[in-house]
Design a protein around this motif. Structure first.
Motif, PDB file in Angstrom:
ATOM      1  N   UNK A  25       0.847  -1.185   0.000  1.00  0.00           N
ATOM      2  CA  UNK A  25       0.000   0.000   0.000  1.00  0.00           C
ATOM      3  C   UNK A  25       0.888   1.241   0.000  1.00  0.00           C
ATOM      4  N   UNK A  26       0.629   2.159  -0.921  1.00  0.00           N
ATOM      5  CA  UNK A  26       1.389   3.398  -1.012  1.00  0.00           C
ATOM      6  C   UNK A  26       1.228   4.194   0.280  1.00  0.00           C
ATOM      7  N   UNK A  27       2.305   4.823   0.742  1.00  0.00           N
ATOM      8  CA  UNK A  27       2.291   5.529   2.032  1.00  0.00           C
ATOM      9  C   UNK A  27       1.123   6.504   2.176  1.00  0.00           C
ATOM     10  N   UNK A  28       0.864   7.296   1.161  1.00  0.00           N
ATOM     11  CA  UNK A  28      -0.211   8.290   1.269  1.00  0.00           C
ATOM     12  C   UNK A  28      -1.587   7.641   1.332  1.00  0.00           C
ATOM     13  N   UNK A  29      -1.716   6.432   0.830  1.00  0.00           N
ATOM     14  CA  UNK A  29      -3.012   5.757   0.795  1.00  0.00           C
ATOM     15  C   UNK A  29      -3.436   5.216   2.155  1.00  0.00           C
ATOM     16  N   UNK A  30      -2.491   5.016   3.066  1.00  0.00           N
ATOM     17  CA  UNK A  30      -2.861   4.576   4.417  1.00  0.00           C
ATOM     18  C   UNK A  30      -3.861   5.558   5.016  1.00  0.00           C
ATOM     19  N   UNK A  31      -3.575   6.846   4.869  1.00  0.00           N
ATOM     20  CA  UNK A  31      -4.462   7.868   5.434  1.00  0.00           C
ATOM     21  C   UNK A  31      -5.822   7.799   4.753  1.00  0.00           C
ATOM     22  N   UNK A  32      -5.837   7.641   3.421  1.00  0.00           N
ATOM     23  CA  UNK A  32      -7.110   7.536   2.701  1.00  0.00           C
ATOM     24  C   UNK A  32      -7.943   6.366   3.213  1.00  0.00           C
ATOM     25  N   UNK A  33      -7.312   5.195   3.339  1.00  0.00           N
ATOM     26  CA  UNK A  33      -8.048   4.012   3.810  1.00  0.00           C
ATOM     27  C   UNK A  33      -8.590   4.236   5.222  1.00  0.00           C
ATOM     28  N   UNK A  34      -7.776   4.818   6.076  1.00  0.00           N
ATOM     29  CA  UNK A  34      -8.196   5.030   7.465  1.00  0.00           C
ATOM     30  C   UNK A  34      -9.333   6.051   7.551  1.00  0.00           C
ATOM     31  N   UNK A  35      -9.202   7.165   6.867  1.00  0.00           N
ATOM     32  CA  UNK A  35     -10.237   8.201   6.936  1.00  0.00           C
ATOM     33  C   UNK A  35     -11.536   7.698   6.315  1.00  0.00           C
ATOM     34  N   UNK A  36     -11.449   6.979   5.193  1.00  0.00           N
ATOM     35  CA  UNK A  36     -12.662   6.402   4.595  1.00  0.00           C
ATOM     36  C   UNK A  36     -13.327   5.423   5.554  1.00  0.00           C
ATOM     37  N   UNK A  37     -12.525   4.595   6.215  1.00  0.00           N
ATOM     38  CA  UNK A  37     -13.077   3.645   7.188  1.00  0.00           C
ATOM     39  C   UNK A  37     -13.752   4.400   8.330  1.00  0.00           C
ATOM     40  N   UNK A  38     -13.101   5.436   8.849  1.00  0.00           N
ATOM     41  CA  UNK A  38     -13.675   6.199   9.961  1.00  0.00           C
ATOM     42  C   UNK A  38     -15.005   6.834   9.569  1.00  0.00           C
ATOM     43  N   UNK A  39     -15.071   7.407   8.374  1.00  0.00           N
ATOM     44  CA  UNK A  39     -16.322   8.020   7.925  1.00  0.00           C
ATOM     45  C   UNK A  39     -17.445   6.989   7.889  1.00  0.00           C
ATOM     46  N   UNK A  40     -17.158   5.802   7.360  1.00  0.00           N
ATOM     47  CA  UNK A  40     -18.162   4.735   7.320  1.00  0.00           C
ATOM     48  C   UNK A  40     -18.533   4.273   8.732  1.00  0.00           C
ATOM     49  N   UNK A  41     -17.538   4.169   9.593  1.00  0.00           N
ATOM     50  CA  UNK A  41     -17.782   3.737  10.975  1.00  0.00           C
ATOM     51  C   UNK A  41     -18.662   4.734  11.721  1.00  0.00           C
ATOM     52  N   UNK A  42     -18.451   6.016  11.505  1.00  0.00           N
ATOM     53  CA  UNK A  42     -19.272   7.028  12.175  1.00  0.00           C
ATOM     54  C   UNK A  42     -20.743   6.833  11.861  1.00  0.00           C
ATOM     55  N   UNK A  43     -21.040   6.544  10.606  1.00  0.00           N
ATOM     56  CA  UNK A  43     -22.429   6.307  10.211  1.00  0.00           C
ATOM     57  C   UNK A  43     -22.934   4.998  10.802  1.00  0.00           C
ATOM     58  N   UNK A  44     -22.145   3.936  10.661  1.00  0.00           N
ATOM     59  CA  UNK A  44     -22.582   2.607  11.101  1.00  0.00           C
ATOM     60  C   UNK A  44     -22.761   2.508  12.615  1.00  0.00           C
ATOM     61  N   UNK A  45     -21.801   3.035  13.378  1.00  0.00           N
ATOM     62  CA  UNK A  45     -21.824   2.841  14.828  1.00  0.00           C
ATOM     63  C   UNK A  45     -22.540   3.958  15.587  1.00  0.00           C
ATOM     64  N   UNK A  46     -22.520   5.188  15.032  1.00  0.00           N
ATOM     65  CA  UNK A  46     -23.070   6.326  15.761  1.00  0.00           C
ATOM     66  C   UNK A  46     -24.208   7.049  15.019  1.00  0.00           C
ATOM     67  N   UNK A  47     -24.536   6.577  13.809  1.00  0.00           N
ATOM     68  CA  UNK A  47     -25.519   7.256  12.969  1.00  0.00           C
ATOM     69  C   UNK A  47     -25.154   8.741  12.826  1.00  0.00           C
TER      70      UNK A  47
END
Length: 163
Positions: A25-47
């Motif tokens: 995974x390209x270094x800059x993409x780690x942040x993309x994957x993490x932020x995308x996951x967090x955005x999805x998690x906010x909706x899923x876990x906290x609405x």
């Protein structure tokens, strides 16, 4: 009132366009994957939909700082587990800690701290969080046991992961 989870997680597969010639995974993409996951998690876990909030109320958060440590490569087509938690909040600031693991959480791949500042999209200025937002953040905040520098936190996590 329902108790909200403080550490939330999801899984994602590492995709070809995001990898370097070594299939890491390209270094800059780690942040993309993490932020995308967090955005999805906010909706899923906290609405909690930050995009709806931006559209309807004109408020959001801007990144003020990122600190990331790369500990082990994430590789092409590997499924990783991304854990996130809010480790600090105050009237204008949020600090997110995210850990990227292999799928079964036996190998820590990366740790990210992101500092976000609450921002009014209409006035283009930072502003304090509403009482409603602070109530949510205080429910999900999971502060570290003691104030610690990022490098020391990385060292502690790396050491605890090898035992």
């Amino acid at each position: 009132m329902k108790q909200l989870e403080k550490i939330i997680e999801s899984k994602v597969k590492i995709r070809f366009p995001d990898c370097d010639p070594f299939n890491h995974l390209n270094n800059s993409k780690y942040i993309d994957y993490i932020i995308n996951a967090r955005e999805d998690q906010l909706v899923e876990f906290y609405d909690f939909d930050i995009y709806k909030l931006a559209q309807q109320e004109g408020i959001s958060w801007v990144v003020a700082q990122n600190q990331i440590a790369y500990l082990s490569p994430a590789t092409l087509m590997e499924t990783v587990t991304i854990q996130t938690q809010l480790i600090f909040c105050n009237e204008k600031t949020l600090v997110l800690e995210a850990l990227m693991w292999n799928e079964d959480k036996s190998i820590l791949k990366a740790i990210l701290w992101s500092k976000f500042i609450h921002f009014n999209l209409k006035t283009k200025k930072s502003e304090i969080h509403s009482e409603e937002l602070m109530n949510l953040f205080k429910q999900i905040e999971n502060p570290l046991n003691e104030p610690i520098a990022f490098e020391k936190r990385v060292e502690n996590l790396r050491f605890s992961n090898t035992n």
